[in-house]
Design an enzyme around this catalytic site. Structure first.
Site, PDB file in Angstrom:
ATOM      1  N   ASP A 190       0.841  -1.204   0.000  1.00  0.00           N
ATOM      2  CA  ASP A 190       0.000   0.000   0.000  1.00  0.00           C
ATOM      3  C   ASP A 190       0.874   1.251   0.000  1.00  0.00           C
ATOM      4  O   ASP A 190       2.053   1.206   0.408  1.00  0.00           O
ATOM      5  CB  ASP A 190      -0.877   0.042   1.255  1.00  0.00           C
ATOM      6  CG  ASP A 190      -1.893  -1.080   1.279  1.00  0.00           C
ATOM      7  OD1 ASP A 190      -2.192  -1.646   0.213  1.00  0.00           O
ATOM      8  OD2 ASP A 190      -2.392  -1.382   2.389  1.00  0.00           O
TER       9      ASP A 190
HETATM   10  N1  URA Z   1      -1.373  -5.620   4.354  1.00  0.00           N
HETATM   11  C1  URA Z   1      -1.803  -4.339   4.261  1.00  0.00           C
HETATM   12  O1  URA Z   1      -2.792  -3.949   4.863  1.00  0.00           O
HETATM   13  N2  URA Z   1      -1.080  -3.503   3.484  1.00  0.00           N
HETATM   14  C2  URA Z   1       0.039  -3.876   2.813  1.00  0.00           C
HETATM   15  O2  URA Z   1       0.668  -3.061   2.129  1.00  0.00           O
HETATM   16  C3  URA Z   1       0.459  -5.216   2.929  1.00  0.00           C
HETATM   17  C4  URA Z   1      -0.257  -6.064   3.716  1.00  0.00           C
END
Ligand code: URA
Length: 240
Positions: free
Chosen positions: A110
């Site tokens: 993310d």
């Molecule tokens: N879980 C999440 O919530 N975000 C990420 O970037 C990776 C795993």
């Protein structure tokens, strides 16, 4: 990302701009080598990384690239973005544009997650890391807003039902590191998975950082935004 295989006669015909009949003749005359081995079968399958030589002239020698990057928060795991800097932007200047254009990301993070991101142009390699059958573990460091309690451990192990996708998450490992810190290991990568899992406890994730994917660990000497090519032993470590 699809693996691009093609018949050898088709590849030579395209690269040399000669018709297939002529290619057949060239192969029969034993003038072609694929990956150092004499090639005579017109239907032999080759891909974009096959080393193809005809009459001592290299027709195709595309190189594979394997890169690890320490992704900072605020950089998007995409090849292009109107608003944010991308992981590809972080590599610009270190690699030729043609190489950058052919890279893909092996398991996205993310926008507000930091840590290990792998990039490659070898889709066979990336599929080995991302396909569900291989259950490659991804290890994250998580900082939370509220205190962690031992009941989180069972909830992560047992899996959580996500009604939107109608799936139950695979068994995950949660290790309580301190009151507000956990290490979580997943073998899948659902949308915002870790944030949603802690969301079940109404415990917002304050920081999330990926340390490893399978046997590949983020190189501690890489500062945020820095990257390096993987060593041969790192590339092959995914097979064992
Ligand atoms: N879980 C999440 O919530 N975000 C990420 O970037 C990776 C795993």
């Amino acid at each position: 990302m699809a693996i691009n295989t093609a018949r050898l006669d088709r590849l030579i015909s395209d690269l040399c701009q000669i018709n297939r009949k002529k290619v057949r003749l060239v192969l029969a005359q034993k003038r072609v080598y694929v990956d150092g081995v004499l090639a005579t079968d017109i239907a032999q399958l080759v891909d974009q990384f096959s080393h193809v030589v005809m009459d001592d002239e290299v027709l195709q020698a595309n190189q594979t690239h394997y890169i690890m990057l320490n992704k900072p928060i605020g950089v998007v795991c995409a090849t292009k973005d109107e608003k944010h800097k991308t992981v590809i932007d972080l590599l610009a200047g270190q690699y030729e544009q043609e190489i950058l254009d052919n890279l893909h990301i092996v398991g996205r993070l993310d926008l507000n997650t930091s840590g290990l991101v792998l990039l490659t142009n070898d889709s066979r390699w990336s599929e080995r890391l991302t396909s569900p059958e291989h259950k490659v573990s991804k290890c994250y460091r998580v900082t939370l807003e509220n205190v962690l309690t031992p009941d989180y451990i069972d909830a992560f192990t047992n899996g959580m039902y996500f009604p939107y996708e109608n799936i139950t998450t695979k068994s995950a490992t949660l290790l309580i590191v301190s009151q507000f810190e956990a290490q979580v290991t997943l073998t899948e990568g659902r949308y915002h998975q870790i944030k949603r899992m802690f969301g079940r406890f109404r415990n917002p994730v304050v920081a999330l950082h990926r340390d490893s994917i399978g046997r590949l660990h983020l190189d501690g000497s890489l500062k945020e935004g820095e990257s390096r090519a993987l060593s041969i032993s790192e590339v092959t470590s995914i097979n064992g």
